[in-house]
Design a protein around this motif. Sequence first.
Motif, PDB file in Angstrom:
ATOM      1  N   VAL A   1      16.032 -18.937  15.418  1.00 59.96           N
ATOM      2  CA  VAL A   1      17.072 -19.924  15.651  1.00 59.96           C
ATOM      3  C   VAL A   1      18.020 -19.953  14.460  1.00 59.96           C
ATOM      4  O   VAL A   1      17.618 -19.725  13.313  1.00 59.96           O
ATOM      5  CB  VAL A   1      16.447 -21.319  15.887  1.00 59.96           C
ATOM      6  CG1 VAL A   1      15.738 -21.829  14.641  1.00 59.96           C
ATOM      7  CG2 VAL A   1      17.488 -22.320  16.350  1.00 59.96           C
ATOM      8  N   ILE A   2      19.283 -20.228  14.751  1.00 56.88           N
ATOM      9  CA  ILE A   2      20.286 -20.500  13.715  1.00 56.88           C
ATOM     10  C   ILE A   2      20.343 -22.012  13.541  1.00 56.88           C
ATOM     11  O   ILE A   2      20.671 -22.726  14.490  1.00 56.88           O
ATOM     12  CB  ILE A   2      21.671 -19.971  14.127  1.00 56.88           C
ATOM     13  CG1 ILE A   2      21.628 -18.464  14.355  1.00 56.88           C
ATOM     14  CG2 ILE A   2      22.710 -20.323  13.061  1.00 56.88           C
ATOM     15  CD1 ILE A   2      22.922 -17.910  14.938  1.00 56.88           C
ATOM     16  N   PRO A   3      20.001 -22.547  12.370  1.00 56.03           N
ATOM     17  CA  PRO A   3      20.027 -23.999  12.183  1.00 56.03           C
ATOM     18  C   PRO A   3      21.456 -24.540  12.142  1.00 56.03           C
ATOM     19  O   PRO A   3      22.437 -23.790  12.132  1.00 56.03           O
ATOM     20  CB  PRO A   3      19.334 -24.200  10.829  1.00 56.03           C
ATOM     21  CG  PRO A   3      18.751 -22.880  10.463  1.00 56.03           C
ATOM     22  CD  PRO A   3      19.542 -21.844  11.177  1.00 56.03           C
ATOM     23  N   GLY A   4      21.543 -25.855  12.065  1.00 53.05           N
ATOM     24  CA  GLY A   4      22.817 -26.511  11.831  1.00 53.05           C
ATOM     25  C   GLY A   4      23.527 -26.943  13.087  1.00 53.05           C
ATOM     26  O   GLY A   4      23.560 -26.217  14.072  1.00 53.05           O
ATOM     27  N   ARG A   5      24.160 -28.129  13.025  1.00 52.59           N
ATOM     28  CA  ARG A   5      24.781 -28.683  14.225  1.00 52.59           C
ATOM     29  C   ARG A   5      26.204 -29.188  13.988  1.00 52.59           C
ATOM     30  O   ARG A   5      26.827 -29.682  14.916  1.00 52.59           O
ATOM     31  CB  ARG A   5      23.915 -29.836  14.754  1.00 52.59           C
ATOM     32  CG  ARG A   5      22.516 -29.411  15.134  1.00 52.59           C
ATOM     33  CD  ARG A   5      21.621 -30.580  15.514  1.00 52.59           C
ATOM     34  NE  ARG A   5      21.610 -31.636  14.525  1.00 52.59           N
ATOM     35  CZ  ARG A   5      20.945 -31.577  13.386  1.00 52.59           C
ATOM     36  NH1 ARG A   5      20.243 -30.516  13.075  1.00 52.59           N
ATOM     37  NH2 ARG A   5      20.977 -32.568  12.523  1.00 52.59           N
ATOM     38  N   GLU A   6      26.717 -29.048  12.763  1.00 51.14           N
ATOM     39  CA  GLU A   6      28.038 -29.597  12.440  1.00 51.14           C
ATOM     40  C   GLU A   6      28.902 -28.492  11.836  1.00 51.14           C
ATOM     41  O   GLU A   6      28.522 -27.891  10.827  1.00 51.14           O
ATOM     42  CB  GLU A   6      27.903 -30.743  11.434  1.00 51.14           C
ATOM     43  CG  GLU A   6      26.887 -31.796  11.834  1.00 51.14           C
ATOM     44  CD  GLU A   6      26.218 -32.462  10.628  1.00 51.14           C
ATOM     45  OE1 GLU A   6      25.459 -33.421  10.847  1.00 51.14           O
ATOM     46  OE2 GLU A   6      26.437 -32.013   9.485  1.00 51.14           O
ATOM     47  N   VAL A   7      30.059 -28.230  12.430  1.00 47.59           N
ATOM     48  CA  VAL A   7      30.918 -27.153  11.928  1.00 47.59           C
ATOM     49  C   VAL A   7      32.387 -27.569  11.979  1.00 47.59           C
ATOM     50  O   VAL A   7      32.797 -28.383  12.814  1.00 47.59           O
ATOM     51  CB  VAL A   7      30.749 -25.846  12.738  1.00 47.59           C
ATOM     52  CG1 VAL A   7      29.334 -25.304  12.619  1.00 47.59           C
ATOM     53  CG2 VAL A   7      31.112 -26.043  14.209  1.00 47.59           C
ATOM     54  N   ALA A   8      33.155 -26.970  11.076  1.00 51.13           N
ATOM     55  CA  ALA A   8      34.610 -27.118  11.111  1.00 51.13           C
ATOM     56  C   ALA A   8      35.227 -25.774  10.761  1.00 51.13           C
ATOM     57  O   ALA A   8      34.672 -25.003   9.973  1.00 51.13           O
ATOM     58  CB  ALA A   8      35.075 -28.188  10.137  1.00 51.13           C
ATOM     59  N   GLY A   9      36.370 -25.493  11.370  1.00 48.69           N
ATOM     60  CA  GLY A   9      37.050 -24.232  11.120  1.00 48.69           C
ATOM     61  C   GLY A   9      38.255 -24.099  12.023  1.00 48.69           C
ATOM     62  O   GLY A   9      38.862 -25.099  12.435  1.00 48.69           O
ATOM     63  N   VAL A  10      38.591 -22.864  12.358  1.00 46.66           N
ATOM     64  CA  VAL A  10      39.788 -22.567  13.139  1.00 46.66           C
ATOM     65  C   VAL A  10      39.389 -21.882  14.450  1.00 46.66           C
ATOM     66  O   VAL A  10      38.563 -20.960  14.452  1.00 46.66           O
ATOM     67  CB  VAL A  10      40.746 -21.660  12.345  1.00 46.66           C
ATOM     68  CG1 VAL A  10      41.955 -21.272  13.194  1.00 46.66           C
ATOM     69  CG2 VAL A  10      41.206 -22.360  11.071  1.00 46.66           C
ATOM     70  N   VAL A  11      39.957 -22.337  15.537  1.00 45.25           N
ATOM     71  CA  VAL A  11      39.689 -21.709  16.839  1.00 45.25           C
ATOM     72  C   VAL A  11      40.334 -20.316  16.857  1.00 45.25           C
ATOM     73  O   VAL A  11      41.548 -20.178  16.666  1.00 45.25           O
ATOM     74  CB  VAL A  11      40.250 -22.557  17.991  1.00 45.25           C
ATOM     75  CG1 VAL A  11      40.026 -21.853  19.331  1.00 45.25           C
ATOM     76  CG2 VAL A  11      39.598 -23.938  18.010  1.00 45.25           C
TER      77      VAL A  11
END
Length: 321
Positions: free
Chosen positions: A62-72
């Motif tokens: 599994v890839i952990p983590g549930r919160e992300v920000a960036g560019v579409v």
Amino acid sequence: MHAIRHHAFGPADVLHLEQLPDLDPGPGQLRIAVEVAGVHLLDTSIRAGESFGAGEPPELPVIPGREVAGVVDRVGPAVNPGWLGRRVVAHLGFAGGGYAEQAVVDASRAYALPDHLDAATAVAAIGTGRTAAAILDLAAIAPDDVVAVTSAAGGLGVLLLQGVRAVGAAAIGVAGGPDKVAVAAKHGADPSLDRRRPGWVEGAGVHGPLTVVLDGVGGEVGQALYERLAPGGRLVRYGWASGAQNAYDDPERPVVDVLGPPIMSRLAEFERAALDAAADGTRVPHVGATFALADAAAAHRALEESATTGKVVLLVGRSDG
């Protein structure tokens, strides 16, 4: 893309940086070139196989983590191409996938960011901030309340202090060690108490009897503050980071549990409230520690050792795919 995965539950060393195929968004989805990913204490307990919050144990690897920000950088079928190139933040839910150079999310779960709101602050707001918004909503704090906040130098604690002060109530912060006491004081705690010092709880009475305790620690700290609550006061509980879930039984000092069912149906409402508060300066997250994506294991160890203040994030960068 590069991503952090673990193939087994265990200590932080099970986290490894791997090269994986690029992601393709499906119908109704966006792909985000991740710049910042949030790290949460729950991530460490999931990785260890000890606790999974309100979710189920993930299927490994599994890839952990549930919160992300960036560019579409890519959109799936039936998605407005106007999303392309926009800065966004999203909570990925219990499925995870945040510790990576790319993340895919339903377009309905993404929020466009104003130019002045940086990615790290937005990541803190979409996760920790929404929890703070829920706690403050359900705690229903009034201007004449005297409120104690535990773990007051943490990502959640500093937001709760700001929220308490915003309604005009007295905010008392409880933290561990001089550095953390200073962080809590900077974000509105008056006084800011060091729980490691003998007799610390006496300082909680400086503004009169406590009427509200906002507690995510439990154990001796939670118990000590509960005993200082005035009749008619309440303890608002959102966790027990100490590992000890206290049993409180005084009907004149009720306990309000706010995580789980009380907030699940309102998550989108609390996400929007948290992002709006971060953008207008009402409740601005404190990002206290940053790590490179490849150093995710070090980020987990720092959280587990209580060596951080504020929100912990991974600086990922822009995807090449």
